[in-house]
Scaffold this motif. Structure first.
Motif, PDB file in Angstrom:
ATOM      1  N   ASN A   1       0.493  38.077  39.484  1.00 59.21           N
ATOM      2  CA  ASN A   1       1.084  37.445  41.024  1.00 59.21           C
ATOM      3  C   ASN A   1       1.327  39.274  41.835  1.00 59.21           C
ATOM      4  O   ASN A   1       1.641  40.417  41.225  1.00 59.21           O
ATOM      5  N   ALA A   2       1.332  38.651  43.568  1.00 60.69           N
ATOM      6  CA  ALA A   2       1.449  39.359  44.109  1.00 60.69           C
ATOM      7  C   ALA A   2       3.128  40.359  44.028  1.00 60.69           C
ATOM      8  O   ALA A   2       2.791  41.372  44.335  1.00 60.69           O
ATOM      9  N   ASP A   3       4.061  39.689  43.725  1.00 58.47           N
ATOM     10  CA  ASP A   3       5.095  40.005  43.593  1.00 58.47           C
ATOM     11  C   ASP A   3       5.169  40.807  42.263  1.00 58.47           C
ATOM     12  O   ASP A   3       6.706  41.371  41.981  1.00 58.47           O
ATOM     13  N   GLY A   4       4.352  40.749  41.330  1.00 61.29           N
ATOM     14  CA  GLY A   4       4.763  41.525  40.171  1.00 61.29           C
ATOM     15  C   GLY A   4       4.883  40.424  38.666  1.00 61.29           C
ATOM     16  O   GLY A   4       5.187  41.090  37.546  1.00 61.29           O
ATOM     17  N   THR A   5       4.946  39.681  39.599  1.00 62.55           N
ATOM     18  CA  THR A   5       5.637  37.944  37.740  1.00 62.55           C
ATOM     19  C   THR A   5       4.010  37.736  37.325  1.00 62.55           C
ATOM     20  O   THR A   5       2.972  38.232  37.570  1.00 62.55           O
ATOM     21  N   LEU A   6       4.149  37.479  36.102  1.00 70.60           N
ATOM     22  CA  LEU A   6       2.387  37.079  36.256  1.00 70.60           C
ATOM     23  C   LEU A   6       2.773  35.449  35.887  1.00 70.60           C
ATOM     24  O   LEU A   6       3.143  34.719  35.695  1.00 70.60           O
ATOM     25  N   HIS A   7       0.956  34.859  36.274  1.00 73.00           N
ATOM     26  CA  HIS A   7       0.491  33.580  35.611  1.00 73.00           C
ATOM     27  C   HIS A   7      -0.440  33.301  34.895  1.00 73.00           C
ATOM     28  O   HIS A   7      -0.844  32.354  35.027  1.00 73.00           O
ATOM     29  N   GLY A   8      -0.573  34.715  34.295  1.00 71.07           N
ATOM     30  CA  GLY A   8      -1.068  33.858  32.433  1.00 71.07           C
ATOM     31  C   GLY A   8      -1.165  35.593  31.925  1.00 71.07           C
ATOM     32  O   GLY A   8      -1.041  36.910  32.742  1.00 71.07           O
ATOM     33  N   GLN A   9      -1.160  35.401  30.969  1.00 70.51           N
ATOM     34  CA  GLN A   9      -1.390  36.868  29.475  1.00 70.51           C
ATOM     35  C   GLN A   9      -2.491  35.987  28.595  1.00 70.51           C
ATOM     36  O   GLN A   9      -2.267  34.632  28.420  1.00 70.51           O
ATOM     37  N   THR A  10      -3.316  36.833  28.156  1.00 68.67           N
ATOM     38  CA  THR A  10      -3.908  36.637  26.845  1.00 68.67           C
ATOM     39  C   THR A  10      -4.419  37.582  25.598  1.00 68.67           C
ATOM     40  O   THR A  10      -3.863  38.498  25.775  1.00 68.67           O
ATOM     41  N   GLU A  11      -4.350  37.148  25.030  1.00 69.69           N
ATOM     42  CA  GLU A  11      -3.722  37.999  23.647  1.00 69.69           C
ATOM     43  C   GLU A  11      -4.551  38.737  22.310  1.00 69.69           C
ATOM     44  O   GLU A  11      -5.891  36.940  22.463  1.00 69.69           O
ATOM     45  N   ILE A  12      -4.988  39.420  22.600  1.00 64.95           N
ATOM     46  CA  ILE A  12      -6.358  39.667  21.974  1.00 64.95           C
ATOM     47  C   ILE A  12      -5.914  40.491  19.971  1.00 64.95           C
ATOM     48  O   ILE A  12      -5.431  41.773  20.409  1.00 64.95           O
ATOM     49  N   LEU A  13      -6.137  40.165  19.236  1.00 66.54           N
ATOM     50  CA  LEU A  13      -5.430  40.798  17.740  1.00 66.54           C
ATOM     51  C   LEU A  13      -6.992  41.641  17.389  1.00 66.54           C
ATOM     52  O   LEU A  13      -7.842  40.870  17.304  1.00 66.54           O
ATOM     53  N   PHE A  14      -6.126  42.175  16.480  1.00 67.51           N
ATOM     54  CA  PHE A  14      -7.805  43.315  15.877  1.00 67.51           C
ATOM     55  C   PHE A  14      -8.411  41.953  14.960  1.00 67.51           C
ATOM     56  O   PHE A  14      -9.292  42.597  14.712  1.00 67.51           O
TER      57      PHE A  14
END
Length: 279
Positions: A153-166
């Motif tokens: 987000n604009a304040d540096g917090t997150l509105h999501g994340q995605t995990e990519i495993l090898f």
């Protein structure tokens, strides 16, 4: 006890005719960021390794000043050495105007880290995947080794994340997930989404390899291209551990960085190290 800090350095790139200014490449000014320095509000513990990795973020908060991501792989939020990443909104003099910590217990991070994950081992911007005006960030963590795509987000917090495993099918079961440096490549295939370079120095018995990862707008992996000796257009000979004197092998992919478009073909050039050297 060791407490890390980060230096922002402005160098002289050119000199006006007749100027008595500093020589090209010398330091014009610097700013130090760390506990109690440069406006940084955080508390850093012993062996947190703040500054282990860094990545440019562009202007995240719309104030006209580029911002910075900083890895702190030894942070203990939630457990020993789980790691953290700081989003630093900077002022024009290199001080911190606002800082947000992303860790197991802060910043809106919704993933799961375990002790020894060292979240923040490597960082790279991946462009604005979701078209909200802010660049996303790729972050390496371990146990198991993987890549997270963070959506800020604009304040540096997150509105999501995605995990990519090898273990993702795009890698075909061939990737050796150790010591994974990252580099942003920009949009190579014209789909509006940046690609990511991943070094894999321990593949092929330490001869090494490089992967080009194509992403979707949600941060998941769409496709991957392996580059190694005789593969992906690479014609150089890479020497494995057992094929050379010494204990290393070439370890192609030990470090990667983007140099920009050197030959004006619209495609960035990538510098890739062979840490084992040549005899």
């Amino acid at each position: 006890m060791r407490y890390a800090s980060l230096f922002l350095v402005s160098a002289a790139l050119s000199i006006a005719s007749g100027s008595a200014a500093a020589q090209v490449g010398s330091v014009l000014r610097s700013a130090r960021i760390g506990q109690g320095m440069g406006g940084f509000p955080g508390t850093l513990g012993s062996d947190d390794y703040f500054g282990w990795s860094t990545a440019p973020l562009g202007d995240q908060n719309g104030d006209g000043v580029p911002d910075l991501a900083v890895g702190e792989r030894g942070d203990d939020d939630g457990g020993l050495d789980r790691g953290a990443v700081w989003f630093l909104h900077l002022t024009r003099d290199g001080a911190v105007a606002h800082a947000t910590k992303i860790s197991q217990t802060s910043g809106g991070f919704g993933g799961t880290l375990v002790d020894g994950s060292m979240f923040g081992l490597a960082l790279a911007p991946v462009g604005d995947l979701d078209r909200d005006g802010r660049a996303e960030l790729a972050v390496v963590s371990g146990v198991p080794l993987r890549i997270w795509i963070l959506f800020p987000n604009a304040d540096g917090t997150l509105h999501g994340q995605t995990e990519i495993l090898f273990s993702d099918p795009v890698f075909g079961g061939r990737i050796d997930p150790r010591d994974m440096p990252l580099a942003s490549l920009g949009d190579l295939d014209g789909d509006g989404i940046s690609e990511l370079a991943i070094g894999a120095p321990h593949e092929d018995d330490n001869a090494g390899a490089l992967w080009i990862l194509r992403l979707r707008s949600d941060g998941t992996a769409r496709a991957a291209q392996r580059i190694a000796e005789g593969e992906g257009g690479l014609t150089v000979d890479l020497i494995p551990l057992e094929g050379r004197p010494g204990p290393f092998g070439d370890r192609f992919g030990f470090a990667v960085t983007t140099l920009g478009d050197l030959d004006d073909d619209g495609i960035p050039v990538l510098a890739v190290s062979c840490s084992g050297g040549r005899t």
